[in-house]
Design a protein around this motif. Structure first.
Motif, PDB file in Angstrom:
ATOM      1  N   LYS A  92      19.893  37.788  47.406  1.00 23.82           N
ATOM      2  CA  LYS A  92      18.899  38.862  47.438  1.00 23.82           C
ATOM      3  C   LYS A  92      17.540  38.395  47.956  1.00 23.82           C
ATOM      4  CE  LYS A  92      21.122  41.216  43.557  1.00 23.82           C
ATOM      5  NZ  LYS A  92      20.964  41.755  42.184  1.00 23.82           N
ATOM      6  N   PHE A  93      17.387  37.092  48.188  1.00 22.18           N
ATOM      7  CA  PHE A  93      16.102  36.544  48.636  1.00 22.18           C
ATOM      8  C   PHE A  93      16.307  35.635  49.845  1.00 22.18           C
ATOM      9  CE2 PHE A  93      15.529  37.720  44.260  1.00 22.18           C
ATOM     10  CZ  PHE A  93      14.240  38.216  44.198  1.00 22.18           C
ATOM     11  N   SER A  94      15.262  35.475  50.610  1.00 20.71           N
ATOM     12  CA  SER A  94      15.331  34.648  51.816  1.00 20.71           C
ATOM     13  C   SER A  94      15.444  33.170  51.477  1.00 20.71           C
ATOM     14  CB  SER A  94      14.099  34.883  52.693  1.00 20.71           C
ATOM     15  OG  SER A  94      13.999  36.227  53.090  1.00 20.71           O
ATOM     16  N   ASN A  95      14.753  32.750  50.425  1.00 14.73           N
ATOM     17  CA  ASN A  95      14.757  31.342  50.047  1.00 14.73           C
ATOM     18  C   ASN A  95      14.883  31.196  48.530  1.00 14.73           C
ATOM     19  OD1 ASN A  95      14.211  29.786  52.625  1.00 14.73           O
ATOM     20  ND2 ASN A  95      12.493  31.218  52.655  1.00 14.73           N
ATOM     21  N   VAL A  96      15.422  30.058  48.128  1.00 14.33           N
ATOM     22  CA  VAL A  96      15.654  29.769  46.712  1.00 14.33           C
ATOM     23  C   VAL A  96      15.036  28.424  46.366  1.00 14.33           C
ATOM     24  CG1 VAL A  96      17.425  29.150  45.022  1.00 14.33           C
ATOM     25  CG2 VAL A  96      17.762  31.138  46.504  1.00 14.33           C
ATOM     26  N   VAL A  97      14.354  28.380  45.226  1.00 16.50           N
ATOM     27  CA  VAL A  97      13.827  27.126  44.681  1.00 16.50           C
ATOM     28  C   VAL A  97      14.454  26.923  43.310  1.00 16.50           C
ATOM     29  CG1 VAL A  97      11.789  25.909  43.838  1.00 16.50           C
ATOM     30  CG2 VAL A  97      11.625  27.319  45.891  1.00 16.50           C
ATOM     31  N   VAL A  98      15.073  25.788  43.087  1.00 12.62           N
ATOM     32  CA  VAL A  98      15.716  25.485  41.811  1.00 12.62           C
ATOM     33  C   VAL A  98      14.821  24.572  40.987  1.00 12.62           C
ATOM     34  CG1 VAL A  98      17.700  24.430  40.669  1.00 12.62           C
ATOM     35  CG2 VAL A  98      18.034  25.761  42.765  1.00 12.62           C
ATOM     36  N   LEU A  99      14.490  25.016  39.774  1.00 15.51           N
ATOM     37  CA  LEU A  99      13.695  24.205  38.851  1.00 15.51           C
ATOM     38  C   LEU A  99      14.440  24.120  37.531  1.00 15.51           C
ATOM     39  CD1 LEU A  99      10.107  25.640  39.505  1.00 15.51           C
ATOM     40  CD2 LEU A  99      11.063  23.493  40.357  1.00 15.51           C
ATOM     41  N   THR A 100      14.524  22.932  36.967  1.00 19.51           N
ATOM     42  CA  THR A 100      15.244  22.747  35.709  1.00 19.51           C
ATOM     43  C   THR A 100      14.418  21.920  34.735  1.00 19.51           C
ATOM     44  OG1 THR A 100      16.361  20.732  36.482  1.00 19.51           O
ATOM     45  CG2 THR A 100      17.471  22.844  36.889  1.00 19.51           C
ATOM     46  N   ASP A 101      14.733  22.089  33.463  1.00 18.09           N
ATOM     47  CA  ASP A 101      14.093  21.311  32.407  1.00 18.09           C
ATOM     48  C   ASP A 101      15.126  20.892  31.387  1.00 18.09           C
ATOM     49  OD1 ASP A 101      11.266  21.035  32.874  1.00 18.09           O
ATOM     50  OD2 ASP A 101      11.069  23.192  32.579  1.00 18.09           O
ATOM     51  N   VAL A 102      14.921  19.711  30.828  1.00 17.27           N
ATOM     52  CA  VAL A 102      15.691  19.261  29.669  1.00 17.27           C
ATOM     53  C   VAL A 102      14.683  19.093  28.543  1.00 17.27           C
ATOM     54  CG1 VAL A 102      17.147  17.470  28.687  1.00 17.27           C
ATOM     55  CG2 VAL A 102      17.396  18.087  31.099  1.00 17.27           C
ATOM     56  N   GLY A 103      14.700  20.025  27.607  1.00 15.79           N
ATOM     57  CA  GLY A 103      13.717  20.007  26.531  1.00 15.79           C
ATOM     58  C   GLY A 103      13.774  21.283  25.725  1.00 15.79           C
ATOM     59  N   SER A 104      13.080  21.278  24.624  1.00 16.17           N
ATOM     60  CA  SER A 104      13.083  22.419  23.723  1.00 16.17           C
ATOM     61  C   SER A 104      12.417  23.637  24.346  1.00 16.17           C
ATOM     62  CB  SER A 104      12.347  22.054  22.428  1.00 16.17           C
ATOM     63  OG  SER A 104      12.147  23.194  21.625  1.00 16.17           O
ATOM     64  N   GLY A 105      12.930  24.815  23.994  1.00 12.84           N
ATOM     65  CA  GLY A 105      12.312  26.053  24.433  1.00 12.84           C
ATOM     66  C   GLY A 105      10.979  26.299  23.769  1.00 12.84           C
ATOM     67  N   LEU A 106      10.636  25.475  22.792  1.00 14.53           N
ATOM     68  CA  LEU A 106       9.339  25.565  22.122  1.00 14.53           C
ATOM     69  C   LEU A 106       8.266  24.739  22.830  1.00 14.53           C
ATOM     70  CD1 LEU A 106      10.579  25.118  18.436  1.00 14.53           C
ATOM     71  CD2 LEU A 106       9.965  27.263  19.548  1.00 14.53           C
ATOM     72  N   SER A 107       8.696  23.824  23.696  1.00 14.69           N
ATOM     73  CA  SER A 107       7.754  22.923  24.345  1.00 14.69           C
ATOM     74  C   SER A 107       6.924  23.652  25.394  1.00 14.69           C
ATOM     75  CB  SER A 107       8.508  21.768  25.003  1.00 14.69           C
ATOM     76  OG  SER A 107       7.632  20.969  25.771  1.00 14.69           O
ATOM     77  N   THR A 108       5.642  23.315  25.441  1.00 16.39           N
ATOM     78  CA  THR A 108       4.738  23.898  26.443  1.00 16.39           C
ATOM     79  C   THR A 108       4.452  22.922  27.584  1.00 16.39           C
ATOM     80  OG1 THR A 108       2.801  23.140  25.189  1.00 16.39           O
ATOM     81  CG2 THR A 108       3.616  25.374  24.729  1.00 16.39           C
ATOM     82  N   SER A 109       5.116  21.766  27.566  1.00 13.40           N
ATOM     83  CA  SER A 109       4.829  20.741  28.573  1.00 13.40           C
ATOM     84  C   SER A 109       6.012  20.501  29.506  1.00 13.40           C
ATOM     85  CB  SER A 109       4.442  19.423  27.884  1.00 13.40           C
ATOM     86  OG  SER A 109       5.489  18.972  27.041  1.00 13.40           O
ATOM     87  N   ARG A 110       6.893  21.481  29.634  1.00 16.62           N
ATOM     88  CA  ARG A 110       8.047  21.324  30.514  1.00 16.62           C
ATOM     89  C   ARG A 110       7.611  21.341  31.985  1.00 16.62           C
ATOM     90  NH1 ARG A 110      11.122  26.256  28.981  1.00 16.62           N
ATOM     91  NH2 ARG A 110       9.482  26.719  27.488  1.00 16.62           N
ATOM     92  N   ARG A 111       8.001  20.324  32.729  1.00 15.31           N
ATOM     93  CA  ARG A 111       7.561  20.195  34.123  1.00 15.31           C
ATOM     94  C   ARG A 111       8.067  21.339  34.994  1.00 15.31           C
ATOM     95  NH1 ARG A 111       8.111  13.777  35.790  1.00 15.31           N
ATOM     96  NH2 ARG A 111       6.583  12.958  34.282  1.00 15.31           N
ATOM     97  N   GLY A 112       9.332  21.704  34.812  1.00 20.14           N
ATOM     98  CA  GLY A 112       9.895  22.768  35.633  1.00 20.14           C
ATOM     99  C   GLY A 112       9.187  24.089  35.428  1.00 20.14           C
ATOM    100  N   LEU A 113       8.930  24.432  34.165  1.00 22.52           N
ATOM    101  CA  LEU A 113       8.246  25.685  33.854  1.00 22.52           C
ATOM    102  C   LEU A 113       6.822  25.663  34.394  1.00 22.52           C
ATOM    103  CD1 LEU A 113       8.060  28.429  32.506  1.00 22.52           C
ATOM    104  CD2 LEU A 113       7.508  27.276  30.344  1.00 22.52           C
TER     105      LEU A 113
END
Length: 216
Positions: A92-113
């Motif tokens: 549905k989009f021209s380009n895709v960027v994949v970002l991932t994180d390994v960490g708690s959903g409570l963390s505010t320091s996730r690099r991907g997010l």
């Protein structure tokens, strides 16, 4: 750059000023299909997105596929999330960027997010997609949705209900919350914190045992 109100609908005189054209020109553009208008009773309004598009400020047609797991032993699940999102939203989009994180959903320091938030702030993406709301964040999903929306970025959620497949992650997040609040009450080095954490672990372990089906 012009400043806009989120999701604002502009009257024809306001839209004409923003676009630097006469009102008659704007009416002609509408008839020719160059700009879309929304009719509210007898008055037409022009969406902010349409004005941005004509000014060349629309976000590029790029989607971020964001996936998250809590531990390194869940890398297979991380890849599955990416594959599911790519199949659902990639075409549905021209380009895709994949970002991932390994960490708690409570963390505010996730690099991907944080990278996704940066791309939104710089208006380099049009959408961010996740399999479940809690993949983006355990709490405060609406606030993040509001943040992305303020930069013209849509949050796409494949499944709106909570992801309960990763039960251990829920347990770990719950323990993190208990530990955090207990630390504020008693001090993080207090023996009471360790005692409370152990008691919660034991209680959760008993619940897990009770939930298991009985063997015939």
């Amino acid at each position: 750059m012009l400043r806009y109100h989120k999701k604002r609908m502009y009257r024809i005189a306001e839209a004409a000023v923003l676009l630097g054209v006469h009102k008659d020109t704007l009416r002609r553009w509408e008839r020719e299909g160059k700009i879309k208008a929304v009719w509210l009773g007898r008055e037409r309004r022009f969406p902010e997105e349409e004005i941005r598009r004509l000014l060349g400020e629309a976000n590029p047609d790029v989607v971020v596929l964001y996936a998250r797991v809590s531990g390194h032993d869940q890398k297979a699940n991380l890849q599955r999330q990416v594959e599911v999102l790519r199949e659902a939203y990639g075409p549905k989009f021209s380009n895709v960027v994949v970002l991932t994180d390994v960490g708690s959903g409570l963390s505010t320091s996730r690099r991907g997010l944080r990278k996704a938030m940066e791309l939104a702030r710089e208006r380099k993406i049009r959408a961010i997609a996740v399999t479940y709301p809690d993949r983006l964040t355990r709490f405060g999903f609406e606030y993040l949705e509001e943040y992305f929306s303020s930069f013209g970025v849509e949050v796409l959620v494949l499944n709106r209900e909570e992801d309960k497949s990763l039960r251990q992650e829920l347990v770990e997040d719950f323990l993190a919350i208990v530990t955090s609040f207990a630390g504020k009450l008693y001090g993080h080095r207090s023996h009471k914190v360790k005692k409370l954490k152990n008691e919660v672990k034991e209680a959760l372990s008993r619940l897990d045992t009770d939930d298991r089906p009985e063997t015939p």
